[in-house]
Scaffold this active site. Structure first.
Site, PDB file in Angstrom:
ATOM      1  N   LYS A  63       0.840  -1.209   0.000  1.00 48.67           N
ATOM      2  CA  LYS A  63       0.000   0.000   0.000  1.00 48.67           C
ATOM      3  C   LYS A  63       0.871   1.253   0.000  1.00 48.67           C
ATOM      4  O   LYS A  63       0.591   2.210  -0.716  1.00 48.67           O
ATOM      5  CB  LYS A  63      -0.919   0.002   1.222  1.00 48.67           C
ATOM      6  CG  LYS A  63      -2.011  -1.047   1.158  1.00 48.67           C
ATOM      7  CD  LYS A  63      -2.787  -1.104   2.466  1.00 48.67           C
ATOM      8  CE  LYS A  63      -3.827  -2.207   2.444  1.00 48.67           C
ATOM      9  NZ  LYS A  63      -4.550  -2.307   3.730  1.00 48.67           N
ATOM     10  N   HIS A 105       0.761  -7.034  17.832  1.00 49.55           N
ATOM     11  CA  HIS A 105      -0.263  -8.071  17.961  1.00 49.55           C
ATOM     12  C   HIS A 105      -1.094  -7.800  19.208  1.00 49.55           C
ATOM     13  O   HIS A 105      -0.578  -7.286  20.200  1.00 49.55           O
ATOM     14  CB  HIS A 105       0.366  -9.459  18.138  1.00 49.55           C
ATOM     15  CG  HIS A 105       1.374  -9.818  17.114  1.00 49.55           C
ATOM     16  ND1 HIS A 105       2.710  -9.547  17.272  1.00 49.55           N
ATOM     17  CD2 HIS A 105       1.256 -10.410  15.914  1.00 49.55           C
ATOM     18  CE1 HIS A 105       3.359  -9.966  16.210  1.00 49.55           C
ATOM     19  NE2 HIS A 105       2.498 -10.496  15.372  1.00 49.55           N
TER      20      HIS A 105
END
Length: 120
Positions: A63, A105
């Site tokens: 991206k 995470h």
């Protein structure tokens, strides 16, 4: 000068469901070196986090480059670690940039952000 930024988030459950069926996703996403480290992991949860983090990092990188996955493959992008353990990126054919990567995470998600800068 900043050339691009990208971010990606993925649910760990999606990765776990895919891995529960087969290791095809790992083979498709990870480079040979990354796959070797993945296969050394004996903890199932850690394998899920490892794969999810790299998946998110590669999506975020694509991206930031403006290419998306398609022009680049997942295996054109590699996540390694520096001497302090911080993640870093290398991208085949795009070594004229500096890549800044952060991976995190939680219990349910992995997220990665990439900032791309021009080399001085």
């Amino acid at each position: 000068m900043i050339k691009g930024i990208g971010i990606d988030i993925i649910e760990l459950d999606r990765i776990e469901a895919s891995l529960g069926k087969s290791d095809r996703l790992a083979a498709r996403v990870l480079t040979a070196s990354e796959l070797g480290k993945y296969e050394e992991l004996t903890n199932w949860r850690r394998r899920i986090e490892y794969l999810a983090g790299r998946f998110a990092a590669k999506e975020a990188c694509a991206k930031a480059l403006g290419t998306g996955i398609g022009k680049l493959s997942f295996r054109d992008i590699e996540v390694t670690n520096d001497e302090k353990g911080a993640p870093k990126l290398t991208v085949q054919g795009y070594d004229h940039y500096i890549y800044l990567l952060s991976i995190s995470h939680s219990k349910e998600y992995a997220v990665a952000q990439v900032v791309i800068c021009e080399k001085a």
